[in-house]
Design an enzyme around this catalytic site. Structure first.
Site, PDB file in Angstrom:
ATOM      1  N   HIS A 178       0.811  -1.269   0.031  1.00 52.74           N
ATOM      2  CA  HIS A 178       0.299  -0.004   0.412  1.00 52.74           C
ATOM      3  C   HIS A 178       0.615   0.734   0.189  1.00 52.74           C
ATOM      4  O   HIS A 178       2.011   1.352   0.997  1.00 52.74           O
ATOM      5  CB  HIS A 178      -0.946  -0.069   1.375  1.00 52.74           C
TER       6      HIS A 178
ATOM      7  N   TYR B  46      -8.859   4.851   8.020  1.00 50.53           N
ATOM      8  CA  TYR B  46      -8.600   5.993   9.577  1.00 50.53           C
ATOM      9  C   TYR B  46      -9.642   6.312   9.728  1.00 50.53           C
ATOM     10  O   TYR B  46      -9.949   7.698   9.338  1.00 50.53           O
ATOM     11  CB  TYR B  46      -7.608   6.175  10.161  1.00 50.53           C
TER      12      TYR B  46
ATOM     13  N   PRO C  81      -3.430  -0.304  19.122  1.00 54.85           N
ATOM     14  CA  PRO C  81      -3.135  -0.944  18.362  1.00 54.85           C
ATOM     15  C   PRO C  81      -2.803  -0.491  16.593  1.00 54.85           C
ATOM     16  O   PRO C  81      -2.583  -0.001  15.280  1.00 54.85           O
ATOM     17  CB  PRO C  81      -4.489  -1.896  18.036  1.00 54.85           C
TER      18      PRO C  81
ATOM     19  N   LYS D  47       1.174  -0.549  15.008  1.00 54.03           N
ATOM     20  CA  LYS D  47       2.901  -0.562  15.842  1.00 54.03           C
ATOM     21  C   LYS D  47       4.026  -1.983  16.380  1.00 54.03           C
ATOM     22  O   LYS D  47       5.174  -2.342  16.242  1.00 54.03           O
ATOM     23  CB  LYS D  47       3.681   0.776  16.241  1.00 54.03           C
TER      24      LYS D  47
ATOM     25  N   TYR E 142       4.744   6.333  10.293  1.00 57.12           N
ATOM     26  CA  TYR E 142       3.346   5.283  10.016  1.00 57.12           C
ATOM     27  C   TYR E 142       4.269   3.745   9.197  1.00 57.12           C
ATOM     28  O   TYR E 142       4.696   2.792   9.058  1.00 57.12           O
ATOM     29  CB  TYR E 142       2.446   5.066   9.115  1.00 57.12           C
TER      30      TYR E 142
HETATM   31  P1  FAD Z   1       3.110 -12.322  21.362  1.00 58.12           P
HETATM   32  O1  FAD Z   1       2.506 -12.702  19.862  1.00 58.12           O
HETATM   33  O2  FAD Z   1       1.983 -12.270  22.347  1.00 58.12           O
HETATM   34  O3  FAD Z   1       3.813 -13.939  21.383  1.00 58.12           O
HETATM   35  C1  FAD Z   1       3.983 -13.729  23.412  1.00 58.12           C
HETATM   36  C2  FAD Z   1       3.736 -15.848  23.193  1.00 58.12           C
HETATM   37  O4  FAD Z   1       4.177 -16.094  24.179  1.00 58.12           O
HETATM   38  C3  FAD Z   1       2.472 -16.211  23.344  1.00 58.12           C
HETATM   39  O5  FAD Z   1       2.653 -16.802  21.468  1.00 58.12           O
HETATM   40  C4  FAD Z   1       2.413 -16.611  24.224  1.00 58.12           C
HETATM   41  O6  FAD Z   1       1.383 -17.553  24.247  1.00 58.12           O
HETATM   42  C5  FAD Z   1       3.795 -16.522  24.578  1.00 58.12           C
HETATM   43  N1  FAD Z   1       3.838 -16.944  26.727  1.00 58.12           N
HETATM   44  C6  FAD Z   1       3.152 -15.836  27.383  1.00 58.12           C
HETATM   45  N2  FAD Z   1       3.648 -16.888  28.667  1.00 58.12           N
HETATM   46  C7  FAD Z   1       4.241 -18.238  28.596  1.00 58.12           C
HETATM   47  C8  FAD Z   1       4.666 -18.515  29.673  1.00 58.12           C
HETATM   48  N3  FAD Z   1       5.003 -17.997  30.764  1.00 58.12           N
HETATM   49  N4  FAD Z   1       5.986 -19.683  28.994  1.00 58.12           N
HETATM   50  C9  FAD Z   1       6.189 -19.580  27.870  1.00 58.12           C
HETATM   51  N5  FAD Z   1       5.543 -19.101  27.009  1.00 58.12           N
HETATM   52  C10 FAD Z   1       4.884 -18.198  27.554  1.00 58.12           C
HETATM   53  N6  FAD Z   1      -0.603  -5.008  16.762  1.00 58.12           N
HETATM   54  C11 FAD Z   1      -1.052  -4.409  16.271  1.00 58.12           C
HETATM   55  O7  FAD Z   1      -0.098  -3.856  15.291  1.00 58.12           O
HETATM   56  N7  FAD Z   1      -2.212  -4.175  15.172  1.00 58.12           N
HETATM   57  C12 FAD Z   1      -3.179  -5.104  15.435  1.00 58.12           C
HETATM   58  O8  FAD Z   1      -4.175  -4.714  15.070  1.00 58.12           O
HETATM   59  C13 FAD Z   1      -3.314  -6.153  16.341  1.00 58.12           C
HETATM   60  N8  FAD Z   1      -3.883  -6.645  17.687  1.00 58.12           N
HETATM   61  C14 FAD Z   1      -3.866  -7.472  18.655  1.00 58.12           C
HETATM   62  C15 FAD Z   1      -4.684  -8.007  18.656  1.00 58.12           C
HETATM   63  C16 FAD Z   1      -4.905  -8.730  20.745  1.00 58.12           C
HETATM   64  C17 FAD Z   1      -5.903  -9.438  21.035  1.00 58.12           C
HETATM   65  C18 FAD Z   1      -3.285  -8.760  20.885  1.00 58.12           C
HETATM   66  C19 FAD Z   1      -2.902  -9.660  22.248  1.00 58.12           C
HETATM   67  C20 FAD Z   1      -2.483  -8.008  20.076  1.00 58.12           C
HETATM   68  C21 FAD Z   1      -2.566  -7.487  19.097  1.00 58.12           C
HETATM   69  N9  FAD Z   1      -1.559  -6.432  18.853  1.00 58.12           N
HETATM   70  C22 FAD Z   1      -2.076  -5.557  17.397  1.00 58.12           C
HETATM   71  C23 FAD Z   1      -0.206  -6.721  19.631  1.00 58.12           C
HETATM   72  C24 FAD Z   1       1.050  -7.894  18.452  1.00 58.12           C
HETATM   73  O9  FAD Z   1      -0.563  -8.292  18.175  1.00 58.12           O
HETATM   74  C25 FAD Z   1       1.864  -7.487  19.177  1.00 58.12           C
HETATM   75  O10 FAD Z   1       2.899  -6.763  19.545  1.00 58.12           O
HETATM   76  C26 FAD Z   1       2.285  -8.773  18.890  1.00 58.12           C
HETATM   77  O11 FAD Z   1       2.307 -10.433  19.198  1.00 58.12           O
HETATM   78  C27 FAD Z   1       4.200  -9.345  19.891  1.00 58.12           C
HETATM   79  O12 FAD Z   1       4.965 -10.015  19.783  1.00 58.12           O
HETATM   80  P2  FAD Z   1       5.736 -10.974  20.567  1.00 58.12           P
HETATM   81  O13 FAD Z   1       6.105 -12.179  20.297  1.00 58.12           O
HETATM   82  O14 FAD Z   1       6.207  -9.866  21.355  1.00 58.12           O
HETATM   83  O15 FAD Z   1       4.183 -11.474  21.443  1.00 58.12           O
HETATM   84  C1  DHB Z   2      -4.846  -3.553  11.234  1.00 53.53           C
HETATM   85  C2  DHB Z   2      -4.767  -3.612  12.701  1.00 53.53           C
HETATM   86  C3  DHB Z   2      -3.752  -1.949  13.342  1.00 53.53           C
HETATM   87  O1  DHB Z   2      -4.090  -2.026  14.128  1.00 53.53           O
HETATM   88  C4  DHB Z   2      -3.849  -0.925  12.194  1.00 53.53           C
HETATM   89  O2  DHB Z   2      -3.490   0.599  12.422  1.00 53.53           O
HETATM   90  C5  DHB Z   2      -4.366  -1.057  11.060  1.00 53.53           C
HETATM   91  C6  DHB Z   2      -4.643  -2.796  10.946  1.00 53.53           C
HETATM   92  C7  DHB Z   2      -5.387  -4.968  11.211  1.00 53.53           C
HETATM   93  O3  DHB Z   2      -5.625  -5.012  12.125  1.00 53.53           O
HETATM   94  O4  DHB Z   2      -5.476  -4.955   9.593  1.00 53.53           O
END
Ligand code: FAD
Ligand code: DHB
Length: 395
Positions: A77, A206, A298, A302, A388
Site C-alpha cells: 500500500h 482511519y 493498536p 506498531k 507509520y
Molecule cells: P506475542 O505475540 O504475545 O507472543 C508471546 C508468546 O509468549 C505467546 O505465544 C504466549 O502464549 C507465550 N507465553 C506467554 N507466557 C508464557 C509462558 N509463561 N511460558 C511460555 N510461553 C509463554 N498489533 C497491531 O499492530 N495491530 C493489531 O491489530 C493488533 N491486534 C492485536 C490483538 C490482540 C488480541 C493482541 C493480544 C495483540 C494485538 N496486537 C496488534 C499487538 C501485536 O499482535 C503484538 O505486538 C505482537 O504479537 C507482539 O509479538 P510478541 O512475540 O512480542 O508477543
Molecule cells: C490493522 C490493525 C491496526 O492496528 C492498524 O492500525 C491497521 C490495521 C489490522 O489488523 O489490519
C-alpha cells in the site's frame, strides 16, 4: 534442581513473532536456541492479530529468507486514508517518504516462521506449564517448565530471552530496584471484526466519527478486517446487523457515492488498549523483546513491527556475545531498542488520541483541527507518513 536436563545456547520463552523470528535469525548466525511456549502450535498459528507490516519489517523478512509468500500474497500500500464526516484524504507515504507498508497478516508471518523453523528442525516445546526463570544474574541461567507428560524439565542456557508477550513471567525477573515502568490505560477498546467480503477500499481508512473511531482494514482480496471503538468491557456479542450499521455510519457509507459492502462475519473479539514500557530491556543474562517489554495501542499498527525491530537488534548482539564474548552490542541493546520503542509509543498514543472519541468537547475541536492540519500540510502529513511507514531499525 530435579528434572530432566536440556541444554541450549539461547532459551527463548514464547513462540510469538518475536520468539520465532529470534530463533530464525540466531540459527542463520550459527547460534542454537530452544523455544518454550505455553500454547499449542495450532493456536499460535491461528491467532488473529495485527495486519500491517512496515517497510523495514518487510526488508528484514525478505533478507532472512521469509519473503517468498509475502511477496506473492502481500499487498503493498502507498498510504492510508484519514477521514472525518464529509472529508476523506489520502496520505501518500511513497510520495512523502519513499517508503510503503504491506498488508500481510501477523497470522501469515507466524505461519511462515513456524514452517521455516520446523523445516530447519528447530527444537520447540509447546503446551508447557509452570515456566520459571532462574539465575539470570549468573553466566549459567536456566528455565524450568513442566512438559506435556507432566515432567519437570530444566533448560540450561547461556542466555534467556523473554519473548512471552504482555502477560508472560519474564519481565518480573528484572529486579524491582532496577526496573521502571510507564503506563497509560485508555478508556475505550477496539471491537475487531473479520468478514468474508472484498474490501470496499483500496487502502486502509482511519475514520474519526462522533459515534467513535472506525478502521477499515483488510487481509486479502476477499477478506476484510474492521475495528470499532467501544467502551471498555463491551462484550463481543453484537448482532451482525448492529456491527454493519455502526461501520456504515462511522465509515461514511453514502458519502460522495462510497458504499460499504457487507458480508459474512467470521470472527468478533474485543481488545483493550494500553501503552506500557518497562526498562531496562536487559538484566544480566536475561533480555526482553516485543510485548514482554512494551505494549502499544493498536492505532498505527506498531506492535508487531516493534517486536520485529527488537529481535533484529538482539540477534546480532547475542551472536557477538556468545561466539566472541564481545559484550558491546548486548550492553547497548536496551538503550538502542528503547529509542525506537519510545518513538512508536508516542506515535501510537498520538494516533489514538487524535482519532478516538472522548468526553470533552474541547478535545474534539483539537482532534478535528489536528486532522485538518495533518491532511493539508506537507509537514504534518510527512510526520505521520515517516512514523507509520516506519523508521530504520537502528533509529
Ligand atoms: P506475542 O505475540 O504475545 O507472543 C508471546 C508468546 O509468549 C505467546 O505465544 C504466549 O502464549 C507465550 N507465553 C506467554 N507466557 C508464557 C509462558 N509463561 N511460558 C511460555 N510461553 C509463554 N498489533 C497491531 O499492530 N495491530 C493489531 O491489530 C493488533 N491486534 C492485536 C490483538 C490482540 C488480541 C493482541 C493480544 C495483540 C494485538 N496486537 C496488534 C499487538 C501485536 O499482535 C503484538 O505486538 C505482537 O504479537 C507482539 O509479538 P510478541 O512475540 O512480542 O508477543
Ligand atoms: C490493522 C490493525 C491496526 O492496528 C492498524 O492500525 C491497521 C490495521 C489490522 O489488523 O489490519
Amino acid at each position: 534442581m530435579a528434572g530432566t536436563d536440556l541444554q541450549t545456547q539461547v532459551a527463548i520463552i514464547g513462540a510469538g513473532p518475536a520468539g520465532m523470528l529470534l530463533s530464525h535469525l540466531l540459527a542463520a548466525d550459527g547460534i542454537e536456541s530452544m523455544v518454550l511456549e505455553t500454547r499449542s502450535e495450532e493456536y499460535v498459528a491461528s491467532r488473529i492479530r495485527a495486519g500491517i507490516l512496515e517497510q523495514s519489517t518487510v526488508d528484514l523478512l525478505r533478507g532472512c529468507g521469509l519473503g517468498e509468500r509475502l511477496d506473492r500474497e502481500g499487498d503493498r500500500h502507498r498510504g492510508i486514508y484519514l477521514q472525518w464526516p464529509g472529508h476523506r484524504h489520502h496520505i501518500d507515504f511513497v510520495d512523502l517518504t519513499g517508503r510503503s507498508v504491506w498488508v500481510y497478516g501477523q497470522t501469515e508471518v507466524q505461519k511462515d516462521l513456524i514452517e521455516a523453523r520446523n523445516a530447519a528442525g528447530q527444537e520447540m516445546h509447546y503446551e508447557i506449564a509452570d515456566t520459571a526463570l532462574h539465575d539470570v544474574e549468573t553466566d549459567r541461567p536456566c528455565v524450568t517448565f513442566t512438559d506435556t507428560q507432566g515432567r519437570e524439565r530444566v533448560v540450561k542456557a547461556e542466555v534467556v530471552v523473554g519473548c512471552d508477550g504482555s502477560f508472560g513471567p519474564s519481565r518480573e525477573h528484572i529486579p524491582m530496584d532496577v526496573r521502571r515502568h510507564w503506563e497509560r490505560v485508555y478508556p475505550y477498546s477496539w471491537f475487531g471484526i473479520l468478514a468474508d467480503v472484498a474490501p470496499s477500499t483500496d487502502e486502509l481508512i482511519y475514520a474519526w466519527h462522533s459515534d467513535g473511531f472506525a478502521l477499515h482494514s483488510m487481509r486479502s482480496a476477499s477478506v476484510s478486517r474492521f475495528y470499532l471503538q467501544v467502551p471498555n468491557d463491551t462484550e463481543p456479542d453484537w448482532s451482525d446487523d448492529r456491527i454493519w450499521e455502526a461501520l456504515a455510519a462511522r465509515l461514511g457509507h453514502g458519502q460522495d457515492g462510497w458504499a460499504l459492502v457487507t458480508g459474512r462475519i467470521t470472527d468478533k473479539s474485543v481488545l483493550p488498549m494500553r501503552s506500557f514500557v518497562q526498562t531496562p530491556m536487559r538484566h544480566g543474562r536475561l533480555f526482553l523483546a516485543g510485548d514482554a517489554a512494551h505494549i502499544v495501542p493498536p492505532t498505527g499498527a506498531k506492535g508487531l513491527n516493534l517486536a520485529v525491530a527488537d529481535v533484529a537488534l538482539l540477534a546480532p548482539a547475542l551472536a557477538e556475545l556468545i561466539r566472541k564474548d564481545d559484550h558491546r552490542l548486548a550492553d547497548s541493546y536496551s538503550e538502542t531498542a528503547l529509542r525506537r520503542v519510545w518513538r512508536c509509543t508516542h506515535f501510537s498514543w498520538w494516533m489514538t488520541t487524535m482519532l478516538h472519541r472522548g468526553e470533552d468537547p474541547f478535545d474534539e475541536q483539537l482532534q478535528l483541527s489536528q486532522l485538518r492540519w495533518v491532511t493539508s500540510s506537507v509537514a504534518g502529513a510527512t510526520g505521520l507518513a515517516e512514523n507509520y511507514a516506519g523508521l530504520p531499525i537502528g533509529l
